[in-house]
Design an enzyme around this catalytic site. Sequence first.
Site, PDB file in Angstrom:
ATOM      1  N   ASP A 110      28.307  35.433  44.098  1.00  0.00           N
ATOM      2  CA  ASP A 110      28.717  36.276  44.961  1.00  0.00           C
ATOM      3  C   ASP A 110      27.296  36.073  46.018  1.00  0.00           C
ATOM      4  O   ASP A 110      27.391  37.169  46.818  1.00  0.00           O
ATOM      5  CB  ASP A 110      28.864  37.698  44.521  1.00  0.00           C
ATOM      6  CG  ASP A 110      30.518  37.818  44.507  1.00  0.00           C
ATOM      7  OD1 ASP A 110      31.341  37.215  45.005  1.00  0.00           O
ATOM      8  OD2 ASP A 110      30.708  38.302  43.431  1.00  0.00           O
ATOM      9  N   ASP A 170      38.123  34.049  47.643  1.00  0.00           N
ATOM     10  CA  ASP A 170      37.025  34.844  48.004  1.00  0.00           C
ATOM     11  C   ASP A 170      35.461  33.785  48.281  1.00  0.00           C
ATOM     12  O   ASP A 170      34.814  34.250  49.295  1.00  0.00           O
ATOM     13  CB  ASP A 170      36.430  35.900  47.367  1.00  0.00           C
ATOM     14  CG  ASP A 170      37.785  36.550  46.524  1.00  0.00           C
ATOM     15  OD1 ASP A 170      38.616  35.938  46.440  1.00  0.00           O
ATOM     16  OD2 ASP A 170      37.563  37.795  46.150  1.00  0.00           O
ATOM     17  N   GLY A 228      47.168  28.649  38.642  1.00  0.00           N
ATOM     18  CA  GLY A 228      46.713  29.760  39.363  1.00  0.00           C
ATOM     19  C   GLY A 228      47.213  31.091  39.045  1.00  0.00           C
ATOM     20  O   GLY A 228      48.087  31.289  38.093  1.00  0.00           O
ATOM     21  N   THR A 230      46.043  35.523  39.461  1.00  0.00           N
ATOM     22  CA  THR A 230      45.639  36.586  40.286  1.00  0.00           C
ATOM     23  C   THR A 230      44.873  37.426  39.460  1.00  0.00           C
ATOM     24  O   THR A 230      44.860  37.778  38.107  1.00  0.00           O
ATOM     25  CB  THR A 230      46.943  37.713  41.207  1.00  0.00           C
ATOM     26  OG1 THR A 230      45.987  38.110  41.804  1.00  0.00           O
ATOM     27  CG2 THR A 230      47.316  38.639  40.101  1.00  0.00           C
ATOM     28  N   ARG A 242      43.895  41.028  50.562  1.00  0.00           N
ATOM     29  CA  ARG A 242      42.528  40.582  50.860  1.00  0.00           C
ATOM     30  C   ARG A 242      42.254  38.976  50.764  1.00  0.00           C
ATOM     31  O   ARG A 242      41.580  38.395  51.281  1.00  0.00           O
ATOM     32  CB  ARG A 242      41.584  41.467  50.213  1.00  0.00           C
ATOM     33  CG  ARG A 242      40.061  41.516  50.925  1.00  0.00           C
ATOM     34  CD  ARG A 242      39.381  42.552  50.682  1.00  0.00           C
ATOM     35  NE  ARG A 242      39.061  42.525  49.237  1.00  0.00           N
ATOM     36  CZ  ARG A 242      39.694  43.604  48.452  1.00  0.00           C
ATOM     37  NH1 ARG A 242      40.331  44.490  48.924  1.00  0.00           N
ATOM     38  NH2 ARG A 242      39.187  43.618  47.081  1.00  0.00           N
TER      39      ARG A 242
END
Length: 400
Positions: A110, A170, A228, A230, A242
């Site tokens: 991040d 993200d 994949g 979540t 989002r």
Amino acid sequence: MSKWINEQDISKYIEISNTEVSDALSFSVRQVQRNLSDFTEQFPGPASFSGFYKPGENKNWTTGFWTGEIWLSYEAATGAEKETLLKAGLTEVDSFHKRISEKYDVDNHDMGFLFSPSCVAAYKLTGSEKAKEAAILAAEQLIKRFHPVGEFLQAWGSMDDPGNYRFIIDCLLNLPLLYWASEVTGDPKYRDIAEKHIHTTMKYILREDDSTWHTVFLDSETGEFSHGSTCQGYKDGSAWARGQSWGIYGTAVAYKYTKREEYIDYFKRIATYFLNHLPKDLIPFWDLSFGDGDEATEPRDSSSAAIAACGMLEMSKYMNEQDAGYYTNVAKKLIKSLYDNYRVTDPSKSNGQILHGTYSKKTPFNTCTEEGVDECIIWGDYYYMEALTRLSNKDWNIYW
Ligand code: GLY
């Protein structure tokens, strides 16, 4: 009755006016100024509690957004107010410099979320060498998370943890930090890694129906797609609102830096899925599988609309006139709904900017912990202000 409007229905909605943009931005700047006494040495957390952020230390992935709000306010302010905001912004740069120098809570991907709106912004606006040094250290920290097998930046966890051999959507917003670092240092290594990560993301993140995976696991031996999943969406196959918005803004910045034509098409596909899954007021529920009729049990994520609007305004810069006009128009309609229905208007009720965001909602099918449900969310506040800034100055020099 459908839970969602259709993208075509959006033509009937009205855009935010210039007067409303200026009114909203002035209020937001005043709200930032009011908050400086609580949040200069300390930082707001990711989400409010009953509308109010609490002060805490510079940790977690979200503190850069508050500093970003200060820089956006600094850009909008004049006279003595500008000086106060400058001082506060630079005090926070000191905190980010300390954080990255001491490697405090920076073992994740991040770094862009943290250092672009805080230190890159500070460097662009003030020329602060300390901000520049901090942001370069952050870029250096980020590239340590690159896996050559699969060519991606690992999101979370230790680098030798096979259960974390994955990237997340993200992360596209962490990459502008790397492009910036290559530009200021002249060293192409940051950009090369960013480009590889973008390529891997674009290869695997879109599903057949143009919704997106939140997280993608790769095979650590072959580097090929494994599966994949979540973390923060309702369940693996659903579209976390989002995540779809990070995809919209993420493909816009991916195009900005790579100029690969196919990313315009990816952008349109991700945006169309998003726009076809909005409820009547244009502000998505926290997962796009929910819509009108689900109000009693499911909250909105207003931050998702703010991020999507910023992504559309960014992508509009690179599109033909017709597409640019279309996405600018849609962005103005999303912001109009935030302005009419979600913004904070009374500082005694909240110290944030927009209400009804959702950070993480726990379900039996996802892996997150519950936090910040139906609250102000610090990046929702930041991107709302960024969208207003973009709408009041189309030549705004972005922090990303
Ligand atoms: N980047 C984490 C989130 O959007 O919650």
